[in-house]
Design a protein around this motif. Structure first.
Motif, PDB file in Angstrom:
ATOM      1  N   GLN A 190      50.831  -7.662  -8.821  1.00 26.41           N
ATOM      2  CA  GLN A 190      52.079  -7.080  -8.491  1.00 26.41           C
ATOM      3  C   GLN A 190      52.204  -5.423  -8.126  1.00 26.41           C
ATOM      4  OE1 GLN A 190      55.230  -8.582 -10.921  1.00 26.41           O
ATOM      5  NE2 GLN A 190      54.314 -10.703 -10.796  1.00 26.41           N
ATOM      6  N   VAL A 191      51.096  -4.754  -8.131  1.00 24.29           N
ATOM      7  CA  VAL A 191      50.918  -3.343  -7.614  1.00 24.29           C
ATOM      8  C   VAL A 191      50.461  -3.235  -6.512  1.00 24.29           C
ATOM      9  CG1 VAL A 191      50.328  -1.190  -8.455  1.00 24.29           C
ATOM     10  CG2 VAL A 191      50.756  -2.902 -10.220  1.00 24.29           C
ATOM     11  N   ASP A 192      51.249  -2.227  -5.588  1.00 19.11           N
ATOM     12  CA  ASP A 192      50.667  -1.949  -4.406  1.00 19.11           C
ATOM     13  C   ASP A 192      49.558  -1.324  -4.374  1.00 19.11           C
ATOM     14  OD1 ASP A 192      50.423  -0.816  -1.671  1.00 19.11           O
ATOM     15  OD2 ASP A 192      52.492   0.217  -1.702  1.00 19.11           O
ATOM     16  N   VAL A 193      48.374  -1.856  -3.645  1.00 20.53           N
ATOM     17  CA  VAL A 193      47.020  -1.393  -3.634  1.00 20.53           C
ATOM     18  C   VAL A 193      46.897  -0.126  -3.115  1.00 20.53           C
ATOM     19  CG1 VAL A 193      46.101  -3.813  -3.194  1.00 20.53           C
ATOM     20  CG2 VAL A 193      46.681  -2.495  -1.332  1.00 20.53           C
ATOM     21  N   ALA A 194      47.744   0.546  -2.484  1.00 19.51           N
ATOM     22  CA  ALA A 194      47.807   1.964  -2.148  1.00 19.51           C
ATOM     23  C   ALA A 194      47.893   2.771  -3.130  1.00 19.51           C
ATOM     24  CB  ALA A 194      49.379   2.128  -1.195  1.00 19.51           C
ATOM     25  N   LEU A 195      47.984   2.482  -4.149  1.00 21.47           N
ATOM     26  CA  LEU A 195      47.798   3.423  -5.393  1.00 21.47           C
ATOM     27  C   LEU A 195      46.544   3.800  -5.648  1.00 21.47           C
ATOM     28  CD1 LEU A 195      50.588   2.387  -8.047  1.00 21.47           C
ATOM     29  CD2 LEU A 195      50.583   4.402  -6.725  1.00 21.47           C
ATOM     30  N   LEU A 196      45.545   2.880  -5.536  1.00 14.67           N
ATOM     31  CA  LEU A 196      44.156   2.974  -5.690  1.00 14.67           C
ATOM     32  C   LEU A 196      43.689   4.439  -5.226  1.00 14.67           C
ATOM     33  CD1 LEU A 196      42.832  -0.543  -5.054  1.00 14.67           C
ATOM     34  CD2 LEU A 196      42.721   0.632  -6.980  1.00 14.67           C
ATOM     35  N   GLY A 197      43.084   5.258  -6.201  1.00 18.26           N
ATOM     36  CA  GLY A 197      42.692   6.523  -5.683  1.00 18.26           C
ATOM     37  C   GLY A 197      43.458   7.561  -5.868  1.00 18.26           C
ATOM     38  N   CYS A 198      44.849   7.207  -6.330  1.00 19.80           N
ATOM     39  CA  CYS A 198      45.828   8.419  -6.565  1.00 19.80           C
ATOM     40  C   CYS A 198      45.562   9.157  -7.614  1.00 19.80           C
ATOM     41  CB  CYS A 198      47.298   7.664  -6.456  1.00 19.80           C
ATOM     42  SG  CYS A 198      47.916   6.951  -4.949  1.00 19.80           S
ATOM     43  N   ARG A 199      46.059  10.403  -7.537  1.00 15.64           N
ATOM     44  CA  ARG A 199      45.769  11.207  -8.775  1.00 15.64           C
ATOM     45  C   ARG A 199      47.286  11.117  -9.252  1.00 15.64           C
ATOM     46  NH1 ARG A 199      46.016  16.364  -7.971  1.00 15.64           N
ATOM     47  NH2 ARG A 199      44.647  17.256  -9.388  1.00 15.64           N
ATOM     48  N   VAL A 200      47.127  10.847 -10.664  1.00 18.28           N
ATOM     49  CA  VAL A 200      48.442  10.554 -11.322  1.00 18.28           C
ATOM     50  C   VAL A 200      48.202  11.157 -12.748  1.00 18.28           C
ATOM     51  CG1 VAL A 200      48.967   8.362 -10.197  1.00 18.28           C
ATOM     52  CG2 VAL A 200      47.599   8.519 -12.243  1.00 18.28           C
ATOM     53  N   ALA A 201      49.329  11.387 -13.490  1.00 19.83           N
ATOM     54  CA  ALA A 201      49.637  11.759 -14.806  1.00 19.83           C
ATOM     55  C   ALA A 201      50.525  10.735 -15.318  1.00 19.83           C
ATOM     56  CB  ALA A 201      50.010  12.917 -15.210  1.00 19.83           C
ATOM     57  N   PRO A 211      44.988   1.343 -19.486  1.00 22.95           N
ATOM     58  CA  PRO A 211      46.039   0.744 -18.923  1.00 22.95           C
ATOM     59  C   PRO A 211      47.489   1.231 -18.905  1.00 22.95           C
ATOM     60  CG  PRO A 211      45.501  -0.509 -20.647  1.00 22.95           C
ATOM     61  CD  PRO A 211      44.690   1.013 -20.878  1.00 22.95           C
ATOM     62  N   VAL A 212      48.165   1.490 -17.998  1.00 21.06           N
ATOM     63  CA  VAL A 212      49.370   1.773 -17.710  1.00 21.06           C
ATOM     64  C   VAL A 212      50.373   1.279 -16.830  1.00 21.06           C
ATOM     65  CG1 VAL A 212      50.870   4.140 -17.332  1.00 21.06           C
ATOM     66  CG2 VAL A 212      48.495   4.171 -18.305  1.00 21.06           C
ATOM     67  N   LYS A 213      51.829   1.016 -17.157  1.00 21.18           N
ATOM     68  CA  LYS A 213      52.562   0.528 -16.488  1.00 21.18           C
ATOM     69  C   LYS A 213      52.782   1.291 -14.973  1.00 21.18           C
ATOM     70  CE  LYS A 213      53.995  -3.120 -18.973  1.00 21.18           C
ATOM     71  NZ  LYS A 213      53.573  -4.558 -18.737  1.00 21.18           N
ATOM     72  N   ALA A 214      52.837   0.425 -13.966  1.00 15.91           N
ATOM     73  CA  ALA A 214      52.593   1.055 -12.669  1.00 15.91           C
ATOM     74  C   ALA A 214      54.114   2.152 -12.739  1.00 15.91           C
ATOM     75  CB  ALA A 214      52.635   0.253 -11.399  1.00 15.91           C
ATOM     76  N   TYR A 215      55.130   1.583 -13.098  1.00  9.22           N
ATOM     77  CA  TYR A 215      56.473   2.266 -12.940  1.00  9.22           C
ATOM     78  C   TYR A 215      56.523   3.417 -13.704  1.00  9.22           C
ATOM     79  CZ  TYR A 215      57.633  -0.142 -17.249  1.00  9.22           C
ATOM     80  OH  TYR A 215      57.478  -0.808 -18.582  1.00  9.22           O
ATOM     81  N   ALA A 216      55.268   3.793 -14.590  1.00  9.00           N
ATOM     82  CA  ALA A 216      55.563   5.075 -15.249  1.00  9.00           C
ATOM     83  C   ALA A 216      54.675   6.192 -14.569  1.00  9.00           C
ATOM     84  CB  ALA A 216      54.968   4.851 -16.901  1.00  9.00           C
ATOM     85  N   LEU A 217      54.116   5.931 -13.678  1.00  8.52           N
ATOM     86  CA  LEU A 217      53.059   6.984 -13.101  1.00  8.52           C
ATOM     87  C   LEU A 217      53.824   8.191 -12.583  1.00  8.52           C
ATOM     88  CD1 LEU A 217      50.606   4.592 -11.203  1.00  8.52           C
ATOM     89  CD2 LEU A 217      50.288   5.473 -13.597  1.00  8.52           C
ATOM     90  N   LEU A 218      53.199   9.324 -12.657  1.00  5.42           N
ATOM     91  CA  LEU A 218      53.676  10.479 -11.852  1.00  5.42           C
ATOM     92  C   LEU A 218      52.877  10.859 -11.027  1.00  5.42           C
ATOM     93  CD1 LEU A 218      54.751  12.126 -15.436  1.00  5.42           C
ATOM     94  CD2 LEU A 218      56.320  11.063 -13.936  1.00  5.42           C
ATOM     95  N   LYS A 219      52.945  10.954  -9.925  1.00  7.13           N
ATOM     96  CA  LYS A 219      51.952  11.527  -8.900  1.00  7.13           C
ATOM     97  C   LYS A 219      51.750  13.026  -8.751  1.00  7.13           C
ATOM     98  CE  LYS A 219      52.397   7.380  -5.936  1.00  7.13           C
ATOM     99  NZ  LYS A 219      53.014   6.838  -4.463  1.00  7.13           N
ATOM    100  N   LEU A 220      50.513  13.198  -8.508  1.00 11.11           N
ATOM    101  CA  LEU A 220      50.413  14.867  -8.618  1.00 11.11           C
ATOM    102  C   LEU A 220      50.216  15.390  -7.447  1.00 11.11           C
ATOM    103  CD1 LEU A 220      47.584  14.666 -11.333  1.00 11.11           C
ATOM    104  CD2 LEU A 220      49.995  14.922 -11.855  1.00 11.11           C
ATOM    105  N   PRO A 221      51.032  16.749  -7.320  1.00  6.10           N
ATOM    106  CA  PRO A 221      50.445  17.752  -6.075  1.00  6.10           C
ATOM    107  C   PRO A 221      49.213  18.196  -6.192  1.00  6.10           C
ATOM    108  CG  PRO A 221      51.865  18.744  -7.790  1.00  6.10           C
ATOM    109  CD  PRO A 221      51.848  17.429  -8.195  1.00  6.10           C
ATOM    110  N   ASP A 222      48.454  18.367  -4.946  1.00  8.62           N
ATOM    111  CA  ASP A 222      47.121  18.940  -4.943  1.00  8.62           C
ATOM    112  C   ASP A 222      46.986  19.982  -5.784  1.00  8.62           C
ATOM    113  OD1 ASP A 222      46.594  16.331  -3.533  1.00  8.62           O
ATOM    114  OD2 ASP A 222      46.668  17.387  -1.610  1.00  8.62           O
TER     115      ASP A 222
END
Length: 349
Positions: A80-91, A107-118
Motif C-alpha cells: 500500500q506504499v507508493d513505489v516512488a519512495l524507493l531510493g529516497c533518502r530518509v530519516a 522496517p518503518v511505517k511509511a507515514y513516519a518517514l522524514l525526507k532529507l534535503p540533499d
C-alpha cells in the motif's frame, strides 16, 4: 513485498537486547529480512543516532532490535506504499515496540518517514529526530507569551540544544540550567542566562526567581522540586518521567502540568498527527540545512561494531556532542553519505 531491482540479502546484522539493562550486554545477531506490512517500508541504514532512551529501555526489550533514530535509503515498500519512495533518502523515529534502528535494515511505517534535503549528511540526519521532535512537542505545550521568562532545566543535552532555540525563536527569555561546560554554546543558541542546577542533592530548591514555565529534562523528583519556581497560572513540563502527584493545592497557584512522550504517537497517534509531525521534522531538517537552526556539534562518530561501547558511554555521559554510528558498508557509505560530514571525532570510552 515490492523491492528495488537490486537483490536484498536474506539476513542482516542487528544489535539485540538480552533483557539486561547494561549496553555492553547487547548481542550482535543475524536477523532474517522481514516481510513488510502493507504500510511499511524497509530502510537500509547508513547512520544511527544514539539517545538516552535507547539504554533506558533495554531491560524491557529482550529479544528485540534496539534503537529509535536512523537515516538511510528506502529499499523496499509494502503493497500500500507508493513505489516512488524507493531510493529516497530518509530519516525516522522508530516505535519502541518495533524492531529498531540498531541494524543494517529497519522496517518503518511509511507515514513516519522524514525526507532529507540533499545538503544533510547521513550522520547529521540520524542525530536529529528524537531530540528535535521531542523539543518541538515540548515547546508547543507552552502558550506563547512574548518576553515571558522560562527555565529549561538539564539544558545541556540534545533535547535542550533544540529546546533553547525553539524557545528563543518564540520570544521567550530563556534561563538554562546545566553543567557550565555547556553555557557558552547555549548562550550562542539564544539562552539569556545560564546557571548551575538550582536543585541540590537534598532536592531542595535554591532559586529566588520565579518563571512563567519550567521545562525539566532531569527527572520527576527534580521537576517536582522546581515546581516552587513556577508563577501562578504558570506551567511545569516534564520530559524525563512525570510528577506523580499534583504539585500544588486546589485553587492555589493553578499550575498547569504537562508531560512529553514522543513515542506516544506510535501507540495512539492519528494519521493526521503523523502528517503534522513529519512536516515539522522536514522543516527542521531544512532549517538546519539553511543555517536557520543549529544542529548539535560535534558529531561523535563510531562504527557499527562499537555501538554497545558508545551506548555505554552515553549512559555515563561526561562529554559534549552527539553520538552517531556509521554503518561500515564502506562502498555504499562513501557513495551516499552526503556533503557535510566535515567534523568527525573519535569518542574515547
Amino acid at each position: 513485498m515490492k523491492t528495488q531491482q537490486a537483490q536484498l540479502p536474506a539476513s542482516y546484522r542487528a544489535w539485540v537486547s538480552t533483557g539486561s539493562e547494561q549496553p555492553l550486554d547487547l548481542v550482535l545477531k543475524q536477523q532474517a529480512l522481514p516481510d513488510l506490512a502493507d504500510d511499511e517500508v524497509l530502510i537500509k541504514n547508513y547512520a544511527i543516532g544514539l539517545n538516552p532512551v535507547d539504554w533506558k529501555v533495554l531491560s524491557s526489550q529482550q529479544g528485540q532490535v534496539v534503537g529509535v533514530d536512523g537515516a538511510g535509503v528506502v529499499v523496499a515498500v509494502g503493497t500500500q506504499v507508493d513505489v516512488a519512495l524507493l531510493g529516497c533518502r530518509v530519516a525516522y523515529h522508530q516505535n519502541l515496540q518495533a524492531q529498531g534502528s540498531f541494524a543494517e535494515y529497519t522496517p518503518v511505517k511509511a507515514y513516519a518517514l522524514l525526507k532529507l534535503p540533499d545538503e544533510l549528511s547521513w550522520s547529521q540526519a540520524a542525530a536529529i529526530p528524537c531530540p528535535a521532535l521531542t523539543a518541538w512537542q515540548a515547546i508547543g505545550k507552552i502558550p506563547v507569551q512574548t518576553d515571558a521568562e522560562i527555565l529549561i532545566a538539564g539544558a545541556g543535552g540534545s533535547v535542550g540544544h533544540f529546546l533553547v532555540q525553539f524557545a528563543a525563536q518564540r520570544g521567550f527569555q530563556v534561563t538554562a540550567s546545566c553543567h557550565p561546560r555547556h553555557w557558552q554554546r547555549l548562550h550562542g543558541l539564544g539562552a539569556t542566562r545560564c546557571i548551575a542546577d538550582p536543585v541540590q542533592a537534598d532536592q531542595s530548591l535554591h532559586l529566588s526567581k520565579k518563571f512563567y514555565a519550567v521545562l525539566d529534562m532531569v527527572g520527576s523528583q527534580h521537576a517536582e522540586a522546581l515546581s516552587d519556581a513556577v508563577l501562578a497560572n504558570g506551567h511545569l513540563l516534564c520530559i524525563q518521567g512525570r510528577v506523580a502527584t499534583w504539585i500544588c493545592s486546589p485553587f492555589g497557584r493553578a499550575i498547569s502540568l504537562h508531560e512529553v512522550a514522543l513515542g506516544a504517537l506510535h501507540q495512539h497517534g492519528t494519521l493526521a498527527q503523523w502528517q503534522a509531525l513529519t512536516q515539522v521534522g522536514e522543516q527542521i531538517f531544512m532549517a538546519i540545512a539553511t543555517g536557520e537552526l543549529q544542529a548539535e556539534v560535534p558529531l561523535l562518530q563510531a562504527r557499527f561494531a562499537e555501538l554497545p561501547q558508545q551506548l555505554q558511554a552515553l549512559k555515563h555521559r561526561n562529554f559534549s556532542g552527539k553520538q552517531v554510528i556509521q554503518m561500515d558498508d564502506k562502498q555504499n557509505f562513501s557513495e551516499l553519505r552526503g556533503q557535510n560530514d566535515s567534523i568527525i571525532y573519535a569518542l574515547s570510552t
